[in-house]
Scaffold this motif. Sequence first.
Motif, PDB file in Angstrom:
ATOM      1  N   SER A 234       0.841  -1.122  -0.088  1.00  0.00           N
ATOM      2  CA  SER A 234      -0.236   0.046  -0.019  1.00  0.00           C
ATOM      3  C   SER A 234       0.682   1.086   0.060  1.00  0.00           C
ATOM      4  O   SER A 234       0.398   2.306  -0.892  1.00  0.00           O
ATOM      5  N   THR A 235       1.912   1.157   0.708  1.00  0.00           N
ATOM      6  CA  THR A 235       2.937   2.335   0.864  1.00  0.00           C
ATOM      7  C   THR A 235       3.474   2.474  -0.569  1.00  0.00           C
ATOM      8  O   THR A 235       3.693   3.697  -0.979  1.00  0.00           O
ATOM      9  N   PHE A 236       3.752   1.430  -1.157  1.00  0.00           N
ATOM     10  CA  PHE A 236       4.653   1.628  -2.416  1.00  0.00           C
ATOM     11  C   PHE A 236       3.608   2.181  -3.545  1.00  0.00           C
ATOM     12  O   PHE A 236       3.897   3.134  -4.212  1.00  0.00           O
ATOM     13  N   VAL A 237       2.485   1.721  -3.698  1.00  0.00           N
ATOM     14  CA  VAL A 237       1.502   2.352  -4.351  1.00  0.00           C
ATOM     15  C   VAL A 237       1.175   3.758  -4.185  1.00  0.00           C
ATOM     16  O   VAL A 237       1.052   4.517  -5.118  1.00  0.00           O
ATOM     17  N   ARG A 238       0.986   3.890  -3.057  1.00  0.00           N
ATOM     18  CA  ARG A 238       0.656   5.430  -2.572  1.00  0.00           C
ATOM     19  C   ARG A 238       1.719   6.435  -2.982  1.00  0.00           C
ATOM     20  O   ARG A 238       1.636   7.300  -3.619  1.00  0.00           O
ATOM     21  N   THR A 239       3.102   6.060  -2.963  1.00  0.00           N
ATOM     22  CA  THR A 239       4.155   6.722  -3.166  1.00  0.00           C
ATOM     23  C   THR A 239       4.236   6.980  -4.601  1.00  0.00           C
ATOM     24  O   THR A 239       4.233   8.031  -4.902  1.00  0.00           O
ATOM     25  N   ILE A 240       4.055   5.818  -5.387  1.00  0.00           N
ATOM     26  CA  ILE A 240       4.322   6.104  -6.737  1.00  0.00           C
ATOM     27  C   ILE A 240       3.000   6.971  -7.333  1.00  0.00           C
ATOM     28  O   ILE A 240       3.081   7.938  -8.280  1.00  0.00           O
ATOM     29  N   GLU A 241       1.799   6.479  -6.962  1.00  0.00           N
ATOM     30  CA  GLU A 241       0.665   7.447  -7.614  1.00  0.00           C
ATOM     31  C   GLU A 241       0.699   8.951  -7.051  1.00  0.00           C
ATOM     32  O   GLU A 241       0.403   9.677  -7.762  1.00  0.00           O
ATOM     33  N   GLY A 242       1.118   9.065  -5.673  1.00  0.00           N
ATOM     34  CA  GLY A 242       1.214  10.208  -5.396  1.00  0.00           C
ATOM     35  C   GLY A 242       2.248  11.337  -5.975  1.00  0.00           C
ATOM     36  O   GLY A 242       2.139  12.340  -6.369  1.00  0.00           O
ATOM     37  N   ARG A 243       3.329  10.593  -6.496  1.00  0.00           N
ATOM     38  CA  ARG A 243       4.414  11.585  -7.169  1.00  0.00           C
ATOM     39  C   ARG A 243       4.115  11.579  -8.694  1.00  0.00           C
ATOM     40  O   ARG A 243       4.328  12.622  -8.981  1.00  0.00           O
ATOM     41  N   GLN A 244       3.414  10.728  -9.342  1.00  0.00           N
ATOM     42  CA  GLN A 244       3.234  10.736 -10.583  1.00  0.00           C
ATOM     43  C   GLN A 244       1.821  11.436 -10.987  1.00  0.00           C
ATOM     44  O   GLN A 244       1.463  11.902 -11.882  1.00  0.00           O
ATOM     45  N   GLY A 245       0.913  11.215 -10.006  1.00  0.00           N
ATOM     46  CA  GLY A 245      -0.512  11.625 -10.457  1.00  0.00           C
ATOM     47  C   GLY A 245      -1.147  10.365 -11.349  1.00  0.00           C
ATOM     48  O   GLY A 245      -2.276  10.947 -11.761  1.00  0.00           O
ATOM     49  N   LEU A 246      -0.781   9.379 -11.434  1.00  0.00           N
ATOM     50  CA  LEU A 246      -1.040   8.356 -12.401  1.00  0.00           C
ATOM     51  C   LEU A 246      -1.192   7.187 -11.517  1.00  0.00           C
ATOM     52  O   LEU A 246      -0.432   6.660 -10.680  1.00  0.00           O
ATOM     53  N   LYS A 247      -2.409   6.502 -11.898  1.00  0.00           N
ATOM     54  CA  LYS A 247      -2.822   5.363 -10.965  1.00  0.00           C
ATOM     55  C   LYS A 247      -2.057   3.885 -11.464  1.00  0.00           C
ATOM     56  O   LYS A 247      -1.698   3.730 -12.579  1.00  0.00           O
ATOM     57  N   ILE A 248      -1.778   3.245 -10.565  1.00  0.00           N
ATOM     58  CA  ILE A 248      -1.342   1.519 -10.977  1.00  0.00           C
ATOM     59  C   ILE A 248      -2.240   0.938 -10.756  1.00  0.00           C
ATOM     60  O   ILE A 248      -3.346   0.806  -9.652  1.00  0.00           O
ATOM     61  N   ALA A 249      -2.375  -0.119 -12.024  1.00  0.00           N
ATOM     62  CA  ALA A 249      -3.621  -1.061 -11.755  1.00  0.00           C
ATOM     63  C   ALA A 249      -5.073  -0.391 -11.697  1.00  0.00           C
ATOM     64  O   ALA A 249      -5.739  -0.863 -11.083  1.00  0.00           O
ATOM     65  N   CYS A 250      -5.092   0.427 -12.875  1.00  0.00           N
ATOM     66  CA  CYS A 250      -6.578   0.707 -13.001  1.00  0.00           C
ATOM     67  C   CYS A 250      -7.013   0.233 -14.208  1.00  0.00           C
ATOM     68  O   CYS A 250      -6.922   0.498 -15.332  1.00  0.00           O
TER      69      CYS A 250
END
Length: 292
Positions: A234-250
């Motif tokens: 969850s922390t990994f996904v939150r970090t990536i999505e927060g930095r890029q503004g793009l979602k993982i696995a949508c």
Amino acid sequence: MKGIILAGGMGTRLYPSTMAVSKQLLPIYDKPLIYYPLSVLMLAGIRDILVIVKSGDLLNFQKLLGDGSWIGANISYVEQKHPNGIAEAFLLGEKFIGSSTVSLILGDNIFYGYNFSTLLQKSVQIKSGAEIYAYWVKNPSSFGVVKLDADDKPLQILEKPDKFVSNYAITGLYFYDNDVVNIAKHIKPSSRGELEISSINQEYLNRNQLHVEILGRGHSWLDTGTPRSMNDASTFVRTIEGRQGLKIACPEEIAFANGWIDKDKIIETAADRYKNNAYGKYLLKIIEMGNT
């Protein structure tokens, strides 16, 4: 190629959180865990998907995923009455697989990395033999591992070895020709009483038909079988999505990019499934980005 998501099992390592709900329905940051393996199959271009669930969970999965029409896919289900091992997926899915090749992904695995979809789209072209993905880990005794030679060809496969063999763990993503069903019918249960996926991979290795794709440093593979690993993911996904503004696995975004659904379907989904929340607003943003 057809795809199978194995979302059965008891999830006992996550008790009490999974006593009343499947771990694949628990959230990894902003979406259910099963969205991540589902997205992997979709990135590979696989539209016919079978979800294997434990008894008692079927209605919850159907409520979440439906028949797949919301993402332009075909999703069906089968119940696994007892957790008899990963390789049982091919016995439960025999009718679904038919004469097709098949990809199997474990329902608690998360993959992320540059150009990953290119690797997947290459793997689905398999006509004979098998392909597995390997990933370097510091604790190989916790996984099934593959020993490679100097040319990265597989030499040996072991399930959770007591002694060091290799740092390359075998991830929960597999691609097989149609003979995998016949192989699964003839393997014997392990000392754990389970039909091991390692036994199937070993058979392909014995036939000299096993290819190993190594996921390098530009990729991440996360196994979410414990509370700590769920939180880390969850922390990994939150970090990536927060930095890029793009979602993982949508899934909706992938379906739109694949041409499986149009912008009207995105708008309908945003209004019906995710009205007035951040996920729905992101879907509408996808359309805007697609029109620029």
